[in-house]
Design an enzyme around this catalytic site. Sequence first.
Site, PDB file in Angstrom:
ATOM      1  N   ASP A 118      -9.061  -0.981  39.676  1.00  0.00           N
ATOM      2  CA  ASP A 118      -8.234  -0.053  40.441  1.00  0.00           C
ATOM      3  C   ASP A 118      -8.684   1.374  40.172  1.00  0.00           C
ATOM      4  O   ASP A 118      -8.495   1.901  39.074  1.00  0.00           O
ATOM      5  CB  ASP A 118      -6.759  -0.210  40.056  1.00  0.00           C
ATOM      6  CG  ASP A 118      -5.892   0.705  40.904  1.00  0.00           C
ATOM      7  OD1 ASP A 118      -5.528   0.298  42.020  1.00  0.00           O
ATOM      8  OD2 ASP A 118      -5.619   1.850  40.466  1.00  0.00           O
ATOM      9  N   TYR A 123     -10.079  10.320  40.559  1.00  0.00           N
ATOM     10  CA  TYR A 123     -10.320  10.051  39.128  1.00  0.00           C
ATOM     11  C   TYR A 123     -11.696  10.584  38.696  1.00  0.00           C
ATOM     12  O   TYR A 123     -11.988  10.657  37.513  1.00  0.00           O
ATOM     13  CB  TYR A 123     -10.230   8.552  38.815  1.00  0.00           C
ATOM     14  CG  TYR A 123      -8.896   7.908  39.138  1.00  0.00           C
ATOM     15  CD1 TYR A 123      -7.758   8.664  39.379  1.00  0.00           C
ATOM     16  CD2 TYR A 123      -8.778   6.516  39.205  1.00  0.00           C
ATOM     17  CE1 TYR A 123      -6.545   8.056  39.685  1.00  0.00           C
ATOM     18  CE2 TYR A 123      -7.558   5.910  39.506  1.00  0.00           C
ATOM     19  CZ  TYR A 123      -6.459   6.688  39.756  1.00  0.00           C
ATOM     20  OH  TYR A 123      -5.265   6.081  40.063  1.00  0.00           O
ATOM     21  N   LYS A 148      -8.495   5.212  46.596  1.00  0.00           N
ATOM     22  CA  LYS A 148      -7.352   5.918  47.196  1.00  0.00           C
ATOM     23  C   LYS A 148      -7.809   7.208  47.877  1.00  0.00           C
ATOM     24  O   LYS A 148      -8.677   7.916  47.354  1.00  0.00           O
ATOM     25  CB  LYS A 148      -6.314   6.231  46.101  1.00  0.00           C
ATOM     26  CG  LYS A 148      -5.917   4.986  45.307  1.00  0.00           C
ATOM     27  CD  LYS A 148      -4.870   5.216  44.260  1.00  0.00           C
ATOM     28  CE  LYS A 148      -4.708   3.980  43.392  1.00  0.00           C
ATOM     29  NZ  LYS A 148      -5.556   3.964  42.184  1.00  0.00           N
ATOM     30  N   HIS A 181      -2.976   7.992  48.519  1.00  0.00           N
ATOM     31  CA  HIS A 181      -2.690   8.171  47.104  1.00  0.00           C
ATOM     32  C   HIS A 181      -1.286   8.749  46.847  1.00  0.00           C
ATOM     33  O   HIS A 181      -0.595   8.346  45.930  1.00  0.00           O
ATOM     34  CB  HIS A 181      -3.761   9.087  46.474  1.00  0.00           C
ATOM     35  CG  HIS A 181      -3.928   8.884  45.006  1.00  0.00           C
ATOM     36  ND1 HIS A 181      -5.137   9.035  44.365  1.00  0.00           N
ATOM     37  CD2 HIS A 181      -3.050   8.551  44.043  1.00  0.00           C
ATOM     38  CE1 HIS A 181      -4.985   8.806  43.073  1.00  0.00           C
ATOM     39  NE2 HIS A 181      -3.720   8.502  42.845  1.00  0.00           N
TER      40      HIS A 181
END
Length: 372
Positions: A118, A123, A148, A181
């Site tokens: 995930d 990130y 996302k 997101h």
Amino acid sequence: MSFSQKYHPLPTVDKDAGEQESLQRRDPRKRRSLLVIVVIIIMFTSLPFVHMIRSRGLWGACHGSQRNSSTLAKLPSHYTLPSGDNIPSVALGVWQAGKGEVGNAVKTALTAGYRHIDGAWIYRNEEEVGQALKASSVPREELWLTSKLWNTFHAPEDIETALDQSLSMLGTDYLDLYLIHWPVAFKTGTTILDEDLTADPYPTWQKLEELVDKGKIRNIGISNFNIRRIQNLTANNLKYQPAVNQVELNFWNPQPELLKWSKENGLLLEAYSPLGSDKQVGKSLSVPEVKSIASQLGITPAQVIISWSVQRGTIVLPKSVTPSRIAENLEVFELPQEDFERLEKAATSHTPQRVVNPSAGWKLPFDVFDGQ
Ligand code: A2P
């Protein structure tokens, strides 16, 4: 050798009895020392066996109260989405897995048996994740990759470019799952709130539906949406319903109402920060109910919490970059009903406490979770 020759007791018994009798008579202190020595020898020789029994989890079988994890039933390894795709119930979460460590975490996870990673564009580690995936021998069709769409790409004309970036960094030509997101849109390239697309995410959703039809995404979903915001989206005539809603779910923020509503409405939840994230993991693992269930079942406190998450009917996304923990977190077990209920009650009996709420940090004129 005849029976009588082998087992004829009389001479030795007579001799030993006589010796013992005379020993007793001769020196009772010597007899006591002998006894002490025998007891010490028995203690020392039995210690390794006790250790083996405990370490193999056999103690419960001999000892009543504790159990052995190998006797616990396994929980579902997958859930089926509306598309018919099967999504693994436990994923490696890579939020806060830093550069230089995330690749090894992914490699370790794949070796340990994880097939679900995930991630997200924001990130900032998708490239390293992609390199680790490429280095592994796991075929693409066995993997479940989630990414996302970041807030700044909600405008329909920006979405495909953002998706393509994630695809290219991950080294794949499709995603198994792509999520909005946050229910918050920023104006392209800025951190300024786009009020229209925030109030009405349908144009964003329609573009995602188009990308499903194009084959670049297999399933689409949402993240951090409360009930009011989900209904705001699903009130439209959607071609594809959201497959999942990824939200913060842990002992401190168990969201029972959202969970109940989602089950009633056929929307699968994914639990991020299931251990309370790095900020609360220590506290989570020290919850008395968690500790006592762990020791009774012969599993770890983290496994109790992760198992509870799956048993609640959610996907769970524990993050770790530590090899032993990565392996530990994949092993989920069905908690006995009374333990499950005890934990659920403990989790839902205190004031909820979120770890993640960026509303203030993003200077939003509202709380993103308001109305939940
Ligand atoms: P690390 O990544 O250094 O192994 P969450 O999944 O709720 O976001 O929690 C992530 C935090 O919990 C990280 O700090 C991670 O540390 C830690 N963690 C993950 N798995 C375990 C585990 N099995 N035991 C203890 N800590 C864990």
